[in-house]
Design a protein around this motif. Structure first.
Motif: not given
Length: 623
Positions: A101-105, A365-366, A381-384, A390-391
């Motif tokens: 909930p605190e981050w944008v996956v 931030h990222v 494999r990667v994900a962020s 942050v846009k």
């Protein structure tokens, strides 16, 4: 999405090398690995590499030309599926990061996206500056300078016939310098010819709409030093990155507490350090001469090893949490905008669970998470995920079924964290590091030039002035203005209050003037304007084009052909031949003095010779 940023469209192809892996797949080292084994057809999927031009040293990734409908990350060659592939398939179908909930996956993209590096430009220095004639305006609110507007003196003629038909004024390219960055716009149908002495009504109305307020005051700055100060401001407070730092965390399955994560100490021969070796090199910070990323030259920072790489004219330092003390975790990792997380799930198949945002602090931030393939090794494999403020930024997250090869992994990771770093700088609270000093810089310029005379010409004076000899040669391929298909061209040349005119050459489009003119006491910032006219006996002359040159940028002692352009939409064509030579007045004065001296001496010798001849003739007749 970030003001002042431009995406580069040039890439450098990476080399292709194929390796046969135990699962039966033949993989390209430049592309992603898809363990699902799905193919479009039974034949091999071919990918051809087409080199693209390199631009400004900013390039990255590969540019494949697909000859089938397969995605970029598709296997180049496939074989029959095996049981080992099936187990890999079950594991890879699970998403790498669990929603929080605190981050944008970030959601995975349907295809693998080619990484494109975001390039930061300095628009005033690159497109205006000393080389381009332009006008500068300070915009005040409540007696405080808030922004700067720069307008190019050369008009943009996009639709000359339309402008002439509807009697529209010319358009001008302009730049709005704000605390948040620089914005380009166009002044349409706004005359600015006499804007130095009085702002026209159309221009004021346009600015009111542009600034979305009537509570403002604009001051025209004629002092040429203002442009130099504005360029310095743009360079001093820039988002351009020459070196950046990345925090690196080693996380085991199920760990969400930062204290536990910081306490992880993987073995020296572990897959974690093999991964770091594939994207960078280990360095000793004692006496390290390059970018240090806030790591001190003495104390525990100097004794702490780390990883470093030089990547596309940028230096990258990795703050390795397994090597650091708790104080270094707080001071170094806690102040890195970008965080790289190596996730070792230990074969559990559980996704990575992001930790709380409060634990990490306000600076990071990222975040990019990397996971190694469990069986083949060497593929990841990667994900962020990122903070909500942050846009979106490129490159997008690859499909969760795709594993990247080392050749493309490094470019992807550093491009992702570099572009994320720039986007984070543009959102609160990080934007204050850019906006506040830039705002104060604009305010300081407003104070410095508050009492500047709008009529100031910034002439250097006799001590810094120069004199020029202008040789006007020929013209070629000029536009026809008369019914006979020809013209009667002549030139008017002006610089400040000095003006001169060539003779008129009748009935030609390729005139030969071959005349020489002189201009004295010119400052480096002065402009020389050359206007071509067609002379008519019964009416005023017809406009045939013009151009303006800055004295400091003139190419001296060389013949140059300069193209004519239009400021009012009239049809123009052709070029003018000019030759500039700087006059050394002191040397000329010395030559003139020597010439006068020699002339006097010659006159004196001639006079003495006549006297002597006269005396001899008188002696001959008996005197």
């Amino acid at each position: 999405a970030v003001t002042g940023l431009k995406v580069s469209d040039s890439f450098k192809p990476l080399p292709i090398s194929s390796t046969l892996y135990p699962s039966g797949f033949s993989l390209s080292d430049s592309f992603a690995y898809n363990p699902t084994g799905k193919t479009v057809n039974s034949t091999a999927t071919k990918v051809a590499m087409k080199p693209l031009p390199i631009k400004d040293g900013e390039f990255i990734g590969t540019s494949p030309r697909r000859t089938s409908n397969a995605p970029v990350g598709q296997l180049l060659r496939t074989a029959s599926k095996s049981n080992s592939t099936k187990s890999v398939l079950d594991l890879s179908l699970k998403h790498l990061i669990k929603n929080h909930p605190e981050w944008v996956v970030e959601k995975p993209a349907p295809r693998v996206e080619i990484p494109i590096l975001t390039v930061v430009h300095h628009p005033y220095e690159e497109e205006y500056g000393d080389l381009t004639p332009h006008l500068n305006f300070l915009v005040y609110r409540d007696k405080i300078a808030k922004s700067i507007i720069s307008v190019k003196s050369r008009p943009v003629i996009s639709y000359p016939r339309t402008q002439k038909l509807f009697n529209l004024g010319p358009s001008y390219d302009a730049l709005h310098t704000l605390e948040s960055g620089s914005e380009k716009f166009t002044l349409d149908n706004v005359p600015i010819t006499n804007v130095g002495t009085m702002l026209g009504q159309e221009f004021r109305q346009f600015l009111t709409e542009r600034l979305k307020s009537e509570d403002w005051h604009v001051k025209f700055i004629a002092d040429k030093m203002f442009g130099k100060d504005l360029a310095k401001l743009e360079l001093k407070h820039s988002r351009r990155i020459t070196g950046f730092k990345i925090a690196v965390l080693y996380v085991k399955a199920g760990q969400t507490n930062l204290k536990e994560i910081f306490a992880n100490k993987p073995a020296a021969d572990s897959a974690f350090y093999q991964f770091m070796d594939s994207i960078s090199e280990k360095v000793d910070m004692k006496g390290w001469p390059h970018y240090r990323g806030d790591m001190g030259k003495t104390g525990e920072d100097a004794d702490t090893p780390t990883y470093y790489t030089r990547w596309y004219q940028k230096e990258v330092i990795f703050h390795m949490s397994p090597y650091m003390s708790p104080e270094q975790h707080r001071r170094l990792c806690g102040n890195d905008i970008g965080v790289l997380i190596y996730y070792d799930d230990l074969g559990s198949g559980r996704p990575f669970v992001p930790f709380g945002s409060i634990e990490m602090g306000t600076v990071p931030h990222v975040f990019t998470v990397v996971q190694q393939h469990p069986t083949t090794g060497g593929f990841y494999r990667v994900a962020s995920f990122k903070r909500p403020a942050v846009k979106e930024f490129s490159p997008s997250t690859p499909p969760h079924t795709h594993y990247l090869a080392p050749a493309s992994l490094k470019n992807y990771l550093l491009t992702k964290l570099h572009n994320g770093y720039l986007c984070a700088q543009a959102c609160p609270p990080m934007d204050r590091l850019f906006k506040v000093p830039r705002r104060e810089g604009i305010k300081a310029l407003g104070i410095a030039y508050e009492h500047s005379d709008p009529r100031l010409t910034s002439r250097a004076g006799s001590s810094g002035s120069i004199s020029l000899e202008v040789k006007v040669g020929s013209g070629r391929k000029l536009v026809s203005k008369d019914k006979n298909g020809l013209s009667d061209p002549y030139l008017e040349i002006s610089c400040g209050d000095q003006e001169c005119r060539t003779k008129t050459i009748k009935k030609t489009l390729d005139p030969h003037w071959n005349q020489v003119f002189e201009f004295h006491e010119l400052a480096a910032e002065d402009e020389i304007t050359v206007v071509c006219w067609d002379q008519n006996s019964s009416k005023k002359s017809d406009y045939m084009g013009e151009f303006t040159l800055l004295v400091k940028t003139l190419q001296k002692d060389t013949i140059q052909w300069i193209e004519l352009w239009s400021v009012n939409g009239d049809e123009v064509a052709g070029e003018i031949e000019l030759y500039f030579t700087e006059i050394d007045l002191k040397k000329r004065q010395r030559k003139e003095k020597m010439s006068r001296t020699k002339s006097k001496e010659a006159s004196k010798r001639s006079k003495n010779a006549r006297r002597q001849a006269l005396a001899e003739s008188l002696v001959g007749v008996g005197f």
